[in-house]
Design an enzyme around this catalytic site. Structure first.
Site, short mmCIF file in Angstrom:
data_model
loop_
_atom_site.label_atom_id
_atom_site.label_comp_id
_atom_site.label_asym_id
_atom_site.label_seq_id
_atom_site.Cartn_x
_atom_site.Cartn_y
_atom_site.Cartn_z
CB CYS A 99 47.92 -28.25 13.33
SG CYS A 99 47.79 -27.70 11.61
CB CYS A 101 48.80 -23.44 11.12
SG CYS A 101 47.52 -23.87 12.29
CE LYS A 175 40.98 -26.66 10.03
NZ LYS A 175 42.26 -26.70 10.74
CE LYS A 228 38.45 -25.78 12.93
NZ LYS A 228 39.85 -25.89 13.09
CE1 TYR A 292 37.79 -21.11 21.29
CE2 TYR A 292 36.17 -21.66 19.59
CZ TYR A 292 37.49 -21.57 20.01
OH TYR A 292 38.50 -21.94 19.18
C1 PBG Z 1 44.49 -25.46 13.10
C2 PBG Z 1 43.21 -25.09 13.73
C3 PBG Z 1 42.39 -24.00 13.43
C4 PBG Z 1 41.31 -24.04 14.31
C5 PBG Z 1 41.50 -25.14 15.14
N1 PBG Z 1 42.66 -25.79 14.75
C6 PBG Z 1 42.58 -22.88 12.49
C7 PBG Z 1 42.60 -23.09 11.04
O1 PBG Z 1 42.41 -24.14 10.48
O2 PBG Z 1 42.88 -22.08 10.42
C8 PBG Z 1 40.18 -23.07 14.33
C9 PBG Z 1 39.33 -23.11 15.52
C10 PBG Z 1 38.39 -21.99 15.67
O3 PBG Z 1 38.17 -21.17 14.76
O4 PBG Z 1 37.79 -21.91 16.74
N2 PBG Z 1 45.48 -25.76 14.03
#
Ligand code: PBG
Length: 304
Positions: A99, A101, A175, A228, A292
């Site tokens: 990703c 971000c 997601k 997720k 986790y």
């Molecule tokens: C984006 C990504 C996110 C998480 C995993 N991959 C963050 C988002 O979408 O803002 C979140 C994982 C978590 O909260 O444990 N690369």
């Protein structure tokens, strides 16, 4: 003998954070027990994870530099970590979150225009290049997590063209635009400078849409479907497993960890709640769980 659901260390995937700025492991305050690793300490961590019977890690990178295109995702700490793990613990399955971000200065999961809207085409081009760089480093599975339209197809085509048809794709197919990601965004500094992710992440009110999203990703070549968060979306896990019968991964996200962690640390719950929660995610239909609690759960399961 009549127990219907099993939970084993081999069902678990452990998140792993690596930071290009770190000289030694740096504790992550929003995720107690987690560190931003250097490449070397990440490898020892994978050794320990593997010893516990956990077969896989999912790697997240924190780069030294961020810019508006996220170009530091193309080479650096994640690629170095993947190849270091694969040479030290080759049996371990390495998954790379794919990703933008964590690499963009604005924190969005793609390249944006002046109005702040994600540009699909240029973002797909970046994702293809990032996925290929992970494949060159030896990754087993790429996990595109941005919910960008067409990301699975674009990555599959590119990987195949470059001779990486053995690299699997595990998209975050459904997601949700969730408040449960907050501790993670602090962990990797990936909060949005403006706007939010509701234009491409899903509305928590929707279930039919998850079916459509998963169908598209499967048609584009997804191998494992990720859903997720996990706990507030057990019905989605159940529905997707029943509808498609494909391998399903559930990501029990940082906010789910924070919730149980603080309740346990404050003495409001016992750590049996970890087992019960992970079991509920498996019972709903997940084949594997990113959590986790992976190490803690694996230790407990081994002692039973
Ligand atoms: C984006 C990504 C996110 C998480 C995993 N991959 C963050 C988002 O979408 O803002 C979140 C994982 C978590 O909260 O444990 N690369």
């Amino acid at each position: 003998m009549v127990r219907e659901t099993s939970l084993l260390p081999r069902d678990l995937i452990c998140p792993l954070f690596v930071d290009e700025n770190a000289q030694k492991p740096v504790p992550i305050p929003s995720l107690p027990g987690f560190f931003r690793h250097t490449v070397e300490t990440a490898v020892s961590e994978v050794d320990a994870i593997w010893e516990l019977g956990i077969p896989a890690v999912i790697v997240f990178g924190v780069p030294r530099h961020k810019n508006d295109t996220g170009s530091s995702a193309l080479s650096g700490i994640v690629q170095d970590t993947i190849s270091a793990i694969k040479s030290d613990v080759p049996e371990a399955t390495v998954i790379a979150d794919t990703c933008l971000c964590e690499y963009t200065s604005h924190g969005h999961c793609g390249i944006v225009n002046e109005a702040g809207a994600i540009l699909n085409g240029p973002t797909l081009e970046m994702l293809r290049r990032i996925a290929t760089s992970y494949a060159r480093a030896g990754v087993d599975i790429v996990a595109p997590s941005g919910m960008i339209d067409g990301m699975v197809g674009a990555i599959r085509t590119q990987l195949n063209e470059e001779g990486f048809d053995g690299v699997a794709i595990m998209p975050y197919a459904a997601k949700y635009c969730s408040s449960f990601y907050a501790p993670f965004r602090d962990a990797v500094d990936s909060g949005c400078a403006f706007g939010d992710r509701s234009t491409h992440q899903m509305d928590p009110a929707n279930s039919d849409e998850a079916v459509r999203e998963v169908r598209l990703d499967l048609e584009e070549g997804a191998d494992i479907i990720m859903i997720k968060p996990a706990l507030p979306y057990l019905d989605i896990i159940y529905r997707i497993k029943k509808t498609f019968g494909v391998p399903v991964a559930a990501y029990s996200v940082s906010g789910e960890y924070a919730m149980l962690r603080s309740a346990i640390d404050n003495g409001h719950l016992t750590d049996d709640s970890i087992y019960e929660t992970l079991l509920s995610i498996k019972r709903a239909g997940a084949d594997m769980i990113v959590t986790y609690f992976a190490k803690e759960a694996a230790k407990k399961l081994a002692s039973e």
